[in-house]
Scaffold this active site. Structure first.
Site, PDB file in Angstrom:
ATOM      1  CG  ASN A  48       8.652   8.144  -1.949  1.00 57.19           C
ATOM      2  OD1 ASN A  48       9.007   8.092  -3.130  1.00 57.19           O
ATOM      3  ND2 ASN A  48       9.110   9.033  -1.094  1.00 57.19           N
ATOM      4  CB  CYS A  56       4.845  -0.712   6.976  1.00 54.68           C
ATOM      5  SG  CYS A  56       5.228  -1.654   5.483  1.00 54.68           S
ATOM      6  CD  GLU A  58       2.150  -3.079   9.911  1.00 58.81           C
ATOM      7  OE1 GLU A  58       1.513  -4.070   9.525  1.00 58.81           O
ATOM      8  OE2 GLU A  58       2.477  -2.136   9.148  1.00 58.81           O
TER       9      GLU A  58
END
EC number: 3.5.4.5
Length: 137
Positions: A48, A56, A58
């Site tokens: 962003n 992320c 993950e």
């Protein structure tokens, strides 16, 4: 972890990595995890312009797991091209900790294959987790 399991994680992480939104850094990351039912969930990084509000890979994979009803991470692969193996950031290590045990494999790979293998305990020793809360009256 057997080779077919690793191959499935690589396939999922590679596919989703191609969807990463990384216009600022150009650093595309894909992550794939296997849950307690053997299902694979994947996520990619989403940058962003206001850097702190990016997501992320993950975190995206964990959110996909939770949305699908999974509650335990059995293994997770982080896939990115870098001179050194890419591991989860500190915040993602804690996110993984919420749903994984100390021996959970955390794998690092790139387009050439597996680069490194860790356990959660190696990456986040003496960690704080759900068992630290006292429940009851």
């Amino acid at each position: 972890m057997t080779e077919p399991d690793l191959d499935a994680l690589f396939t999922a992480a590679s596919a989703v990595r191609g969807q990463a939104h990384a216009p600022y850094s150009g650093f595309r990351v894909g992550a794939a995890l296997r849950d307690e039912a053997g299902r694979i969930h994947a996520g990619c990084n989403v940058e962003n312009a206001a850097y702190p509000v990016g997501t992320c890979a993950e975190a995206g994979a964990i959110a996909a797991m939770i949305a699908a009803g999974g509650r335990q991470i059995r293994a997770i692969l982080v896939l990115a091209d870098s001179p050194a193996p890419v591991t989860p950031c500190g915040a993602c290590r804690q996110r993984i900790r919420e749903f994984a045990g100390p021996d959970t494999p955390i794998l690092s790979g790139d387009s050439s294959g597996l680069r490194a293998r860790y356990t959660l305990d190696q990456l986040l020793p003496a960690s704080f987790g759900p068992e630290h809360f006292v429940h009851g009256s």
